[in-house]
Write a protein that holds these residues in place. Structure first.
Motif, PDB file in Angstrom:
ATOM      1  N   LYS A  15      19.622 -16.708 -10.055  1.00  0.00           N
ATOM      2  CA  LYS A  15      20.781 -15.907 -10.463  1.00  0.00           C
ATOM      3  C   LYS A  15      20.687 -14.478  -9.946  1.00  0.00           C
ATOM      4  CE  LYS A  15      22.298 -19.503 -12.385  1.00  0.00           C
ATOM      5  NZ  LYS A  15      21.203 -20.347 -11.884  1.00  0.00           N
ATOM      6  N   ARG A  16      19.506 -14.045  -9.565  1.00  0.00           N
ATOM      7  CA  ARG A  16      19.362 -12.738  -8.926  1.00  0.00           C
ATOM      8  C   ARG A  16      20.042 -12.763  -7.556  1.00  0.00           C
ATOM      9  NH1 ARG A  16      15.978  -8.557 -10.201  1.00  0.00           N
ATOM     10  NH2 ARG A  16      15.343  -7.131  -8.525  1.00  0.00           N
ATOM     11  N   ARG A  17      19.831 -13.840  -6.823  1.00  0.00           N
ATOM     12  CA  ARG A  17      20.494 -14.027  -5.532  1.00  0.00           C
ATOM     13  C   ARG A  17      22.006 -14.096  -5.720  1.00  0.00           C
ATOM     14  NH1 ARG A  17      21.629 -19.162  -2.869  1.00  0.00           N
ATOM     15  NH2 ARG A  17      22.097 -18.822  -0.668  1.00  0.00           N
ATOM     16  N   LEU A  18      22.451 -14.801  -6.750  1.00  0.00           N
ATOM     17  CA  LEU A  18      23.876 -14.908  -7.047  1.00  0.00           C
ATOM     18  C   LEU A  18      24.470 -13.527  -7.328  1.00  0.00           C
ATOM     19  CD1 LEU A  18      26.448 -16.483  -7.746  1.00  0.00           C
ATOM     20  CD2 LEU A  18      25.517 -16.849 -10.039  1.00  0.00           C
ATOM     21  N   TRP A  19      23.738 -12.702  -8.057  1.00  0.00           N
ATOM     22  CA  TRP A  19      24.216 -11.361  -8.399  1.00  0.00           C
ATOM     23  C   TRP A  19      24.369 -10.512  -7.139  1.00  0.00           C
ATOM     24  CZ3 TRP A  19      23.047  -6.179  -8.210  1.00  0.00           C
ATOM     25  CH2 TRP A  19      23.685  -5.342  -9.123  1.00  0.00           C
ATOM     26  N   PHE A  20      23.380 -10.572  -6.239  1.00  0.00           N
ATOM     27  CA  PHE A  20      23.487  -9.845  -4.968  1.00  0.00           C
ATOM     28  C   PHE A  20      24.741 -10.292  -4.206  1.00  0.00           C
ATOM     29  CE2 PHE A  20      18.599  -9.472  -4.936  1.00  0.00           C
ATOM     30  CZ  PHE A  20      18.643  -8.212  -5.509  1.00  0.00           C
ATOM     31  N   TRP A  21      24.978 -11.601  -4.219  1.00  0.00           N
ATOM     32  CA  TRP A  21      26.121 -12.165  -3.507  1.00  0.00           C
ATOM     33  C   TRP A  21      27.436 -11.657  -4.075  1.00  0.00           C
ATOM     34  CZ3 TRP A  21      29.885 -15.613  -5.422  1.00  0.00           C
ATOM     35  CH2 TRP A  21      30.732 -16.158  -4.459  1.00  0.00           C
ATOM     36  N   LYS A  22      27.570 -11.680  -5.394  1.00  0.00           N
ATOM     37  CA  LYS A  22      28.841 -11.282  -6.001  1.00  0.00           C
ATOM     38  C   LYS A  22      29.076  -9.783  -5.884  1.00  0.00           C
ATOM     39  CE  LYS A  22      27.895  -9.398 -10.354  1.00  0.00           C
ATOM     40  NZ  LYS A  22      28.593  -8.397 -11.187  1.00  0.00           N
ATOM     41  N   VAL A 188      21.221  -6.463 -12.680  1.00  0.00           N
ATOM     42  CA  VAL A 188      20.707  -7.547 -11.849  1.00  0.00           C
ATOM     43  C   VAL A 188      19.764  -8.425 -12.663  1.00  0.00           C
ATOM     44  CG1 VAL A 188      18.845  -6.082 -10.952  1.00  0.00           C
ATOM     45  CG2 VAL A 188      19.533  -8.131  -9.700  1.00  0.00           C
ATOM     46  N   PRO A 189      19.943  -9.750 -12.665  1.00  0.00           N
ATOM     47  CA  PRO A 189      19.082 -10.649 -13.442  1.00  0.00           C
ATOM     48  C   PRO A 189      17.672 -10.708 -12.859  1.00  0.00           C
ATOM     49  CG  PRO A 189      21.146 -11.713 -12.797  1.00  0.00           C
ATOM     50  CD  PRO A 189      21.024 -10.465 -11.992  1.00  0.00           C
ATOM     51  N   PRO A 190      16.705 -11.178 -13.645  1.00  0.00           N
ATOM     52  CA  PRO A 190      15.351 -11.348 -13.114  1.00  0.00           C
ATOM     53  C   PRO A 190      15.288 -12.501 -12.128  1.00  0.00           C
ATOM     54  CG  PRO A 190      15.494 -12.245 -15.333  1.00  0.00           C
ATOM     55  CD  PRO A 190      16.798 -11.557 -15.073  1.00  0.00           C
ATOM     56  N   ARG A 191      14.272 -12.479 -11.304  1.00  0.00           N
ATOM     57  CA  ARG A 191      14.052 -13.535 -10.324  1.00  0.00           C
ATOM     58  C   ARG A 191      13.668 -14.837 -11.013  1.00  0.00           C
ATOM     59  NH1 ARG A 191       8.932 -14.943  -8.984  1.00  0.00           N
ATOM     60  NH2 ARG A 191       8.630 -16.294  -7.174  1.00  0.00           N
ATOM     61  N   GLU A 192      14.138 -15.942 -10.446  1.00  0.00           N
ATOM     62  CA  GLU A 192      13.760 -17.261 -10.940  1.00  0.00           C
ATOM     63  C   GLU A 192      12.755 -17.881  -9.979  1.00  0.00           C
ATOM     64  OE1 GLU A 192      17.170 -19.712 -11.650  1.00  0.00           O
ATOM     65  OE2 GLU A 192      18.292 -18.065 -12.530  1.00  0.00           O
ATOM     66  N   LYS A 193      11.732 -18.504 -10.506  1.00  0.00           N
ATOM     67  CA  LYS A 193      10.740 -19.162  -9.665  1.00  0.00           C
ATOM     68  C   LYS A 193      11.268 -20.527  -9.254  1.00  0.00           C
ATOM     69  CE  LYS A 193       6.637 -16.836 -11.510  1.00  0.00           C
ATOM     70  NZ  LYS A 193       5.293 -17.023 -12.110  1.00  0.00           N
ATOM     71  N   SER A 194      11.739 -20.606  -8.030  1.00  0.00           N
ATOM     72  CA  SER A 194      12.350 -21.845  -7.561  1.00  0.00           C
ATOM     73  C   SER A 194      11.603 -22.473  -6.402  1.00  0.00           C
ATOM     74  CB  SER A 194      13.793 -21.562  -7.109  1.00  0.00           C
ATOM     75  OG  SER A 194      13.790 -20.674  -6.008  1.00  0.00           O
ATOM     76  N   ARG A 203      15.816 -11.509   0.582  1.00  0.00           N
ATOM     77  CA  ARG A 203      14.395 -11.234   0.349  1.00  0.00           C
ATOM     78  C   ARG A 203      13.986  -9.829   0.775  1.00  0.00           C
ATOM     79  NH1 ARG A 203      15.081 -14.733   4.542  1.00  0.00           N
ATOM     80  NH2 ARG A 203      14.134 -14.236   6.564  1.00  0.00           N
ATOM     81  N   ASP A 204      14.756  -9.196   1.671  1.00  0.00           N
ATOM     82  CA  ASP A 204      14.390  -7.856   2.134  1.00  0.00           C
ATOM     83  C   ASP A 204      14.802  -6.764   1.157  1.00  0.00           C
ATOM     84  OD1 ASP A 204      17.087  -8.347   2.663  1.00  0.00           O
ATOM     85  OD2 ASP A 204      17.122  -6.829   4.259  1.00  0.00           O
ATOM     86  N   ILE A 205      15.748  -7.056   0.239  1.00  0.00           N
ATOM     87  CA  ILE A 205      16.196  -6.040  -0.706  1.00  0.00           C
ATOM     88  C   ILE A 205      15.798  -6.360  -2.143  1.00  0.00           C
ATOM     89  CG2 ILE A 205      18.146  -5.377   0.754  1.00  0.00           C
ATOM     90  CD1 ILE A 205      19.966  -6.969  -1.100  1.00  0.00           C
ATOM     91  N   CYS A 206      15.200  -7.520  -2.368  1.00  0.00           N
ATOM     92  CA  CYS A 206      14.832  -7.925  -3.731  1.00  0.00           C
ATOM     93  C   CYS A 206      13.480  -7.334  -4.103  1.00  0.00           C
ATOM     94  CB  CYS A 206      14.787  -9.450  -3.825  1.00  0.00           C
ATOM     95  SG  CYS A 206      14.329 -10.051  -5.471  1.00  0.00           S
ATOM     96  N   SER A 207      13.459  -6.531  -5.150  1.00  0.00           N
ATOM     97  CA  SER A 207      12.217  -5.884  -5.575  1.00  0.00           C
ATOM     98  C   SER A 207      11.252  -6.861  -6.230  1.00  0.00           C
ATOM     99  CB  SER A 207      12.519  -4.750  -6.561  1.00  0.00           C
ATOM    100  OG  SER A 207      13.170  -5.262  -7.717  1.00  0.00           O
ATOM    101  N   GLU A 208      11.751  -8.075  -6.568  1.00  0.00           N
ATOM    102  CA  GLU A 208      10.891  -9.079  -7.197  1.00  0.00           C
ATOM    103  C   GLU A 208      10.539 -10.207  -6.231  1.00  0.00           C
ATOM    104  OE1 GLU A 208      12.432 -10.496 -10.891  1.00  0.00           O
ATOM    105  OE2 GLU A 208      12.835  -8.493 -11.677  1.00  0.00           O
ATOM    106  N   PHE A 209      10.802  -9.996  -4.943  1.00  0.00           N
ATOM    107  CA  PHE A 209      10.501 -11.029  -3.953  1.00  0.00           C
ATOM    108  C   PHE A 209       9.031 -11.407  -3.982  1.00  0.00           C
ATOM    109  CE2 PHE A 209       8.750 -11.895   0.288  1.00  0.00           C
ATOM    110  CZ  PHE A 209       9.372 -13.102   0.556  1.00  0.00           C
TER     111      PHE A 209
END
Length: 214
Positions: A15-22, A188-194, A203-209
């Motif tokens: 959902k962190r990726r989804l948030w970046f997208w929206k 922004v939601p927390p990262r999910e371990k997928s 991945r270049d802008i996510c601080s939890e990558f």
């Protein structure tokens, strides 16, 4: 309804990726693994619609071996005339998806098949039953009767590529609700371990990558 019409694969992901997208943030170009998978899907699509000659056009040499595994499966199981292709479907719940293909079992009952470029390691990923669960919701809404669901793991070299998967419909609906919340959140939601962080466009802008292998 969702603020935007989302794809099944986006809903079940981080959902962190989804948030970046929206938020309209610009991500990296698609990862090589994703491009290779898209190309393999196109090969299968062209085979179903246009025949073998056009199907074998590919930019990725390794996809020829995978496509040949699909052809072996197709011939071995007598699939000629049994495959039904379904175009992109839209749900009243506010999402969209396109199944790879259905196989007719009887006059109005089908099995659902999803093509994957990976091997049996994908069977341990929660995303696979969630994705199929989303497709089941769509197909039922459009009056398709589905008996069983299968993944075709064309990266598997053991000789067997067809694996039955139990779709997780309830899990998908839970993710759909989480997606609704992410779409209206100002935080922004927390990262999910997928297991797919390494292939994420953000991945270049996510601080939890965190790099994860597949």
């Amino acid at each position: 309804m969702l603020e935007k019409t989302l794809r099944v694969t986006l809903i079940i992901g981080c959902k962190r990726r989804l948030w970046f997208w929206k938020e309209g943030m610009r991500g990296l170009p698609p990862h090589y693994v994703a491009l290779r998978g898209t190309d393999l899907h196109s090969m299968v699509d062209r085979f179903i619609y246009s025949g073998l000659e056009k199907a074998k056009r590919t930019a990725y040499y390794e996809n020829l071996d995978k496509f040949n595994r699909f052809l072996d499966w197709f011939k071995r199981n007598g699939m000629n005339g049994r495959i039904a292709k379904v175009r992109r479907m839209y749900s009243e719940l506010g999402f969209t998806g396109e199944v790879d293909f259905l196989v007719r079992k009887s006059h109005d009952i089908y099995d659902l098949y999803d093509v994957k470029s990976g091997d049996t390691k994908l069977l341990s990923f929660k995303s696979l039953p969630l994705q199929l669960g989303g497709y089941i919701v769509l197909l039922q809404e459009h009056r398709y009767l589905i008996d069983e669901c299968y993944a075709l793991l064309l990266g598997e070299k053991s000789g067997e590529v067809e694996y039955r998967v139990d779709p997780d419909v309830n899990g998908f609906l839970d993710h759909l609700e989480e997606a609704r919340k992410a779409m209206v959140s100002v935080v922004v939601p927390p990262r999910e371990k997928s297991g797919l962080c390494s292939f994420c466009s953000y991945r270049d802008i996510c601080s939890e990558f965190e790099a994860e292998g597949i």
